[in-house]
Design a protein around this motif. Structure first.
Motif, short mmCIF file in Angstrom:
data_model
loop_
_atom_site.label_atom_id
_atom_site.label_comp_id
_atom_site.label_asym_id
_atom_site.label_seq_id
_atom_site.Cartn_x
_atom_site.Cartn_y
_atom_site.Cartn_z
N LEU A 146 0.83 -1.05 -0.17
CA LEU A 146 -0.03 -0.16 -0.07
C LEU A 146 0.93 1.49 0.13
CD1 LEU A 146 -2.65 -1.72 3.11
CD2 LEU A 146 -2.82 -1.34 0.18
N THR A 147 0.44 2.20 -0.90
CA THR A 147 1.41 3.55 -0.47
C THR A 147 0.38 4.70 -0.47
OG1 THR A 147 2.05 2.47 -2.52
CG2 THR A 147 3.05 4.70 -2.10
N GLU A 148 0.54 5.25 0.67
CA GLU A 148 -0.01 6.51 0.76
C GLU A 148 0.96 7.83 0.25
OE1 GLU A 148 -2.09 6.56 4.94
OE2 GLU A 148 -3.34 5.03 3.92
N ILE A 149 0.62 8.95 -0.10
CA ILE A 149 1.61 10.04 -0.53
C ILE A 149 0.86 11.25 0.05
CG2 ILE A 149 2.23 11.35 -2.06
CD1 ILE A 149 2.81 9.20 -3.88
N TYR A 150 1.61 11.64 1.24
CA TYR A 150 1.24 13.21 2.13
C TYR A 150 1.77 14.10 1.38
CZ TYR A 150 -0.01 9.85 5.37
OH TYR A 150 -1.04 8.64 6.28
N LEU A 151 1.00 14.75 1.42
CA LEU A 151 0.52 16.37 0.30
C LEU A 151 0.84 17.25 1.58
CD1 LEU A 151 -1.47 17.08 -2.58
CD2 LEU A 151 1.02 15.14 -2.18
N VAL A 165 -11.30 7.72 21.79
CA VAL A 165 -10.13 7.91 21.00
C VAL A 165 -10.08 6.81 19.66
CG1 VAL A 165 -7.76 6.54 21.08
CG2 VAL A 165 -8.45 8.19 22.80
N LYS A 166 -11.55 5.89 19.87
CA LYS A 166 -11.58 6.03 18.34
C LYS A 166 -12.16 6.06 17.99
CE LYS A 166 -13.52 1.31 19.22
NZ LYS A 166 -14.04 -0.18 20.34
N ARG A 167 -12.82 6.93 18.09
CA ARG A 167 -13.42 8.32 17.40
C ARG A 167 -12.18 9.79 16.41
NH1 ARG A 167 -16.74 10.76 21.04
NH2 ARG A 167 -15.71 12.67 21.14
N LEU A 168 -11.99 9.31 17.59
CA LEU A 168 -10.93 10.65 17.20
C LEU A 168 -9.64 10.21 15.87
CD1 LEU A 168 -10.15 12.97 20.30
CD2 LEU A 168 -11.06 13.30 17.55
N THR A 169 -8.96 8.49 16.16
CA THR A 169 -8.13 7.79 15.34
C THR A 169 -8.48 6.48 14.90
OG1 THR A 169 -7.12 7.20 17.13
CG2 THR A 169 -6.71 9.05 17.30
N ARG A 170 -7.60 5.90 14.53
CA ARG A 170 -7.91 4.82 13.41
C ARG A 170 -7.28 3.76 14.11
NH1 ARG A 170 -5.84 4.27 9.00
NH2 ARG A 170 -4.67 6.31 8.99
N MET A 171 -6.67 4.07 15.74
CA MET A 171 -5.88 3.27 16.54
C MET A 171 -6.72 2.10 17.22
SD MET A 171 -2.94 5.64 17.84
CE MET A 171 -3.79 6.90 18.15
N SER A 182 -7.98 16.97 8.50
CA SER A 182 -7.68 17.55 9.36
C SER A 182 -6.38 17.88 9.95
CB SER A 182 -9.42 17.65 10.79
OG SER A 182 -8.81 16.20 10.81
N GLU A 183 -6.14 19.15 10.90
CA GLU A 183 -5.06 19.30 10.91
C GLU A 183 -4.46 18.35 11.96
OE1 GLU A 183 -2.19 21.67 10.01
OE2 GLU A 183 -3.36 21.89 8.75
N ALA A 184 -5.08 18.11 12.59
CA ALA A 184 -4.63 17.00 13.90
C ALA A 184 -4.74 15.44 13.39
CB ALA A 184 -5.96 16.98 15.18
N TYR A 185 -3.59 15.19 13.89
CA TYR A 185 -3.66 13.33 13.70
C TYR A 185 -3.57 12.84 12.50
CZ TYR A 185 -5.80 14.35 18.61
OH TYR A 185 -6.23 15.38 19.69
N ARG A 186 -2.82 14.00 11.52
CA ARG A 186 -2.78 13.31 10.10
C ARG A 186 -2.69 11.76 9.76
NH1 ARG A 186 -0.09 18.21 6.85
NH2 ARG A 186 -0.45 19.75 8.30
N VAL A 187 -1.87 10.65 9.97
CA VAL A 187 -1.28 9.56 9.74
C VAL A 187 -2.72 8.51 11.05
CG1 VAL A 187 0.16 8.00 10.05
CG2 VAL A 187 0.99 10.74 9.63
N LEU A 188 -2.36 9.01 11.86
CA LEU A 188 -3.19 8.38 12.71
C LEU A 188 -5.02 8.38 12.80
CD1 LEU A 188 -0.65 7.00 15.67
CD2 LEU A 188 -1.39 5.92 13.47
#
Ligand code: PEP
Ligand code: MN
Length: 374
Positions: free
Chosen positions: A43-48, A278-284, A73-79
């Motif tokens: 899988l490849t993701e590109i962050y701009l 935490v489950k709502r804000l992130t995918r962890m 959104s600004e917060a927690y871009r990756v997770l």
């Protein structure tokens, strides 16, 4: 903005090169490529990064190799879990064990490794009850410099070998220094990888950013990061993001209580109401640690230990992992004996966990049925 590329996009392919060329010409925008090589797909993701407000999703969607565009959104871009079209995975697999926002794993074990006998008794009991994960502290961050600091690298070979003997697939183990990561990897190598390790970042190191970056740079071992005991949830989630921006997405977030005397008589103020947050804000996936939050073996008049009660509360709210202290002989434990559960309590504990999990699953089914009927 995140560009999710088609699975198995070839970084040498001409389409990919055209894409990178076009991204390079976007004014004021840089990009960072994250590639995750799995057994079946890459899988490849590109962050701009930069002034992405000027770009439209439609404009980026038509670029070669792009499967999906996610505006973050600004917060927690990756997770983070972003509003528009963010169905990126909220699970990962490690050494045959699945960690996700939809699964549940129990990590019962020793707060600190104190002898091969304790380790063996613990692992034997876990195997007898169908468990494949545990916790084993080799490096202990202690309040007093005179307190036992853990056996460190010395105990790793027998801990790993015994784990292999008893079918333990993942051991959560706190590290407090980068050298510990090397020692763990080396001991796994010399013992022939009989088990796996989830590196644990303790609450005292949640904002040790250099350690986070280093641990995040390796992608071999997943990471369990504890909430900082005296900082906001947002600050702790940003700490987790440090791991992920460096490349390691296999991150589980652990609630372990907040340090304040408002939580008395518990050791920390139990914060498991934040499981769904935490489950709502992130995918962890979200872990709960009842031992370090409650800190005692006190029981309620109904006969259940406070530790059992908070575990049930966390699981009924959707927790995905439980990190819990046990000891074959708590009076002799070198660390945190007073909060350890007994091996004889393990079957009761696991039954209680199963009951709470069943309730959670029924609650989510009920919510779905109600929604469908509305
Ligand atoms: C632990 O889990 O052993 C521990 C020290 O926890 P915390 O970092 O939450 O205090
Ligand atoms: Mn402890």
């Amino acid at each position: 903005m995140i560009l999710v590329l088609e699975p198995n996009t070839d970084p040498q392919g001409s389409d990919y090169r055209i894409l990178i060329g076009q991204l390079g010409r976007l004014p004021g925008i840089s990009h960072r490529v994250h590639r995750e090589v799995g057994t079946e797909v890459t899988l490849t993701e590109i962050y701009l990064i930069g002034n992405t407000g000027a770009l439209t999703v439609e404009q980026m969607q038509v670029l070669p190799c792009v499967q999906k565009v996610v505006r973050v959104s600004e917060a927690y871009r990756v997770l983070g879990r972003h509003k528009q079209g963010d169905d990126r995975p909220s699970s990962f697999e490690y050494n045959g064990v699945r960690f996700g926002q939809d699964s549940l794993q129990v990590f019962a074990g020793l707060c600190a490794v104190d002898s091969p006998e304790s380790v063996e008794a613990m692992m034997k009991a876990l195997q007898a009850h169908g468990q494949v994960c545990t916790r084993m502290g080799a490096y202990k961050p202690r309040t007093s410099p005179y307190a036992f600091q853990g056996y460190g690298a010395k105990c790793l070979p027998y801990v790993f070998e015994l784990a292999g003997k008893y079918g333990i697939r993942v051991i959560a183990m706190e590290i407090t220094h980068e050298s510990h990561v090397d020692e763990i990897r080396e001991a796994l190598r010399t013992t022939g990888h009989p088990t796996g390790v989830m590196l644990q970042i303790g609450t005292r190191n949640t904002q040790n950013f250099e350690l986070l970056k280093l641990v995040g740079r390796q992608q071999e071992l997943p990471v369990l990061i504890k909430r900082g005991f005296g900082i906001t949830l947002d600050e702790s989630l940003n700490a987790a993001e440090y791991l992920a921006t460096e490349g390691n997405r296999k991150v589980v977030f652990c609630l372990r209580g907040m340090k304040t005397n408002m939580g008395d008589p518990h050791r920390n103020f139990v914060d498991f109401a934040h499981v769904p947050v935490v489950k709502r804000l992130t995918r962890m996936p979200v872990c709960i640690d009842p031992s370090h939050s409650v800190g005692t073996r006190a029981a309620a008049p109904d006969g259940l230990l406070d530790i059992f009660h908070v575990v049930a509360q966390g699981i009924v709210a959707g927790a995905n992992m439980v990190l819990v202290d046990f000891h074959p002989d708590p009076a002799k434990a070198l660390v945190d004996g007073p909060q350890a559960l007994l091996l004889s309590e393990l079957p009761h504990f696991l039954d209680d966990v199963a009951l709470a999990r069943e309730t959670y699953l029924k609650r989510t089914e009920l919510a779905l049925r109600r929604k469908a009927a509305a």
